[in-house]
Design a protein around this motif. Structure first.
Motif, PDB file in Angstrom:
ATOM      1  N   ARG A   1       0.826  -1.331  -0.128  1.00 13.07           N
ATOM      2  CA  ARG A   1      -0.145  -0.021  -0.076  1.00 13.07           C
ATOM      3  C   ARG A   1       0.942   1.282   0.029  1.00 13.07           C
ATOM      4  O   ARG A   1       2.016   1.407   0.530  1.00 13.07           O
ATOM      5  N   ALA A   2       0.291   2.422  -0.699  1.00 15.25           N
ATOM      6  CA  ALA A   2       1.052   3.516  -0.713  1.00 15.25           C
ATOM      7  C   ALA A   2       1.549   4.000   0.693  1.00 15.25           C
ATOM      8  O   ALA A   2       2.546   4.675   0.849  1.00 15.25           O
ATOM      9  N   ARG A   3       0.755   3.965   1.837  1.00 11.54           N
ATOM     10  CA  ARG A   3       0.985   4.310   2.972  1.00 11.54           C
ATOM     11  C   ARG A   3       2.323   3.606   3.752  1.00 11.54           C
ATOM     12  O   ARG A   3       3.175   4.308   4.123  1.00 11.54           O
TER      13      ARG A   3
ATOM     14  N   GLY B   1       4.566   2.384   1.479  1.00  8.01           N
ATOM     15  CA  GLY B   1       5.728   2.804   0.660  1.00  8.01           C
ATOM     16  C   GLY B   1       6.298   4.486   1.183  1.00  8.01           C
ATOM     17  O   GLY B   1       7.642   4.649   1.190  1.00  8.01           O
ATOM     18  N   ASP B   2       5.303   5.281   1.349  1.00 10.53           N
ATOM     19  CA  ASP B   2       5.630   6.633   1.955  1.00 10.53           C
ATOM     20  C   ASP B   2       6.412   6.468   3.143  1.00 10.53           C
ATOM     21  O   ASP B   2       7.406   7.105   3.305  1.00 10.53           O
TER      22      ASP B   2
ATOM     23  N   ARG C   1      10.111   5.174   2.140  1.00  9.69           N
ATOM     24  CA  ARG C   1      10.682   6.463   1.531  1.00  9.69           C
ATOM     25  C   ARG C   1      11.347   7.268   2.426  1.00  9.69           C
ATOM     26  O   ARG C   1      12.384   7.829   2.408  1.00  9.69           O
TER      27      ARG C   1
ATOM     28  N   ALA D   1       6.946  -0.533  -4.808  1.00 10.94           N
ATOM     29  CA  ALA D   1       5.732  -0.292  -5.789  1.00 10.94           C
ATOM     30  C   ALA D   1       4.565  -0.695  -5.362  1.00 10.94           C
ATOM     31  O   ALA D   1       4.182  -1.595  -4.081  1.00 10.94           O
ATOM     32  N   THR D   2       3.497   0.228  -5.889  1.00 16.47           N
ATOM     33  CA  THR D   2       2.110  -0.172  -5.395  1.00 16.47           C
ATOM     34  C   THR D   2       1.473  -1.050  -6.533  1.00 16.47           C
ATOM     35  O   THR D   2       0.201  -1.526  -6.530  1.00 16.47           O
ATOM     36  N   ASP D   3       2.165  -1.262  -7.622  1.00 17.83           N
ATOM     37  CA  ASP D   3       1.479  -1.897  -8.845  1.00 17.83           C
ATOM     38  C   ASP D   3       2.105  -3.287  -8.980  1.00 17.83           C
ATOM     39  O   ASP D   3       3.378  -3.364  -8.784  1.00 17.83           O
TER      40      ASP D   3
END
Length: 341
Positions: free
Chosen positions: A31-33, A35-36, A39, A63-65
């Motif tokens: 999930r993007a959360r 990933g953020d 990073r 990645a989220t994809d």
């Protein structure tokens, strides 16, 4: 050789992080959360023995994809069981033909779901015996154990990666006894979630242990009827554990010391899910016992009642915190006569 973690939550980030920290080529899909967070802070890892690892943000491939899995040689699926069908459908569109897939998930049926969507790929049953807590910006292994997987010649190319990471793959010809043995231990997840206590605190109290003993005895009775012998994952055989759980607290502290080798703050993943307002995996843990009973033309009232209580907690705006004596009384009513040694 490229390894991809599909489902970079607590377990996925921990295993992927350990592999990356030791130099393996790893990509994470999540999930993007998450990933953020990675990073910004990188991947910080720790375990109950006090060891620590860190992967810098610029060394993490996230990645989220699902397209990030298209060049993977090995894919570790670590999504929650409810998301397995969707994960399988996505992977079917991108995996290269010779990619190997391992299900490192709870329950017994996830590998079948993956295999139906990936009939031309090697799909293997795996088992993660330890729990991982996402605490702050650290993924913490709170209990001991080694990764188990069904043996396959294709895994040979990856054995060194896992050994170098300190997470050796223990291979087995037949994973079903291993999976059932893990599931018997995981029956405590629902009890821990309802207790709303750290695992070590919960297991230190007799009434909660008697609840687990009830659920395990019910499952063991069904396994005997199905002629399935669970593997020995603990110092004592699975069918002896309910008897051990019923000894007084002081004696259990000595005899069950191995079961209490847990980080003092660790909780079950089901407890974490309730705390976060997420759907739990109770239907893939206690639910497996109920399904086995149905296959045998029998009932599993104790595990069925635990499922009902967890689903009620999922719908509630107030987190339940059952006392051990109250939960035990509830389960004894559900399954009369099940409190025998």
């Amino acid at each position: 050789m490229k390894i991809c973690i599909y489902g970079a939550g607590a377990i996925g980030c921990y295993i992927g992080g350990r592999l990356r920290a030791s130099g393996s080529h790893v990509s994470l899909i999540g999930r993007a959360r998450i990933g953020d967070e990675l990073r910004q802070h990188g991947l910080s890892l720790s375990d109950y023995r006090g060891q620590r690892w860190h992967v810098e943000p610029n060394a993490i491939v996230f990645a989220t994809d699902v397209s990030a899995a298209q060049d993977a040689d090995l894919v570790l699926v670590t999504v929650k069981s409810a998301a397995t069908a969707a994960a399988a459908a996505e992977l079917a569109d991108v995996l290269k033909p010779n990619a190997i897939v391992i299900s490192f998930q709870n329950g017994l049926s996830n590998t079948d779901v993956l295999h139906r969507a990936l009939p031309h790929h090697t799909v293997l049953e795996g088992m993660v015996p330890f729990n991982v807590v996402h605490d702050g910006h650290t993924f913490h292994q709170g209990s001991e154990g080694e990764l188990e997987v069904r043996e396959h010649a294709g895994l040979y190319a990856f054995l060194a990666d896992f050994k170098r990471a300190g997470l050796p793959l223990i291979e087995h010809f037949d994973m079903l006894p291993i999976q059932w043995a893990k599931l018997l231990l995981n029956l405590n997840n629902s009890i821990n979630a309802l207790a709303n206590l750290p695992l070590k605190t919960e297991l230190s109290q007799l009434d909660y242990r008697r609840c687990l003993a009830l659920a395990q005895r019910e499952a063991l009775t069904l396994l005997r009827a199905a002629k399935i012998e669970p593997a020995k994952l603990t110092p004592i055989p699975a069918h002896w554990i309910p008897r051990l759980l019923n000894v007084p607290d002081l004696l259990f502290t000595r005899l069950g010391a191995k079961m209490l080798t847990i980080d003092p703050q660790a909780r079950s993943s089901m407890s974490d899910d309730l705390a976060a307002g997420r759907m739990t995996e109770v239907d893939w843990i206690n639910g497996e016992v109920v399904r086995l009973a149905q296959q045998l033309g029998r009932e599993a009232p104790v595990n069925a009642r635990l499922i009902e209580l967890i689903h009620r907690a999922e719908r509630s705006e107030i987190r339940p915190s059952w006392k051990g004596s109250e939960l035990l009384a509830e389960l004894l009513i559900a399954g009369p006569g099940t409190d025998r040694l």
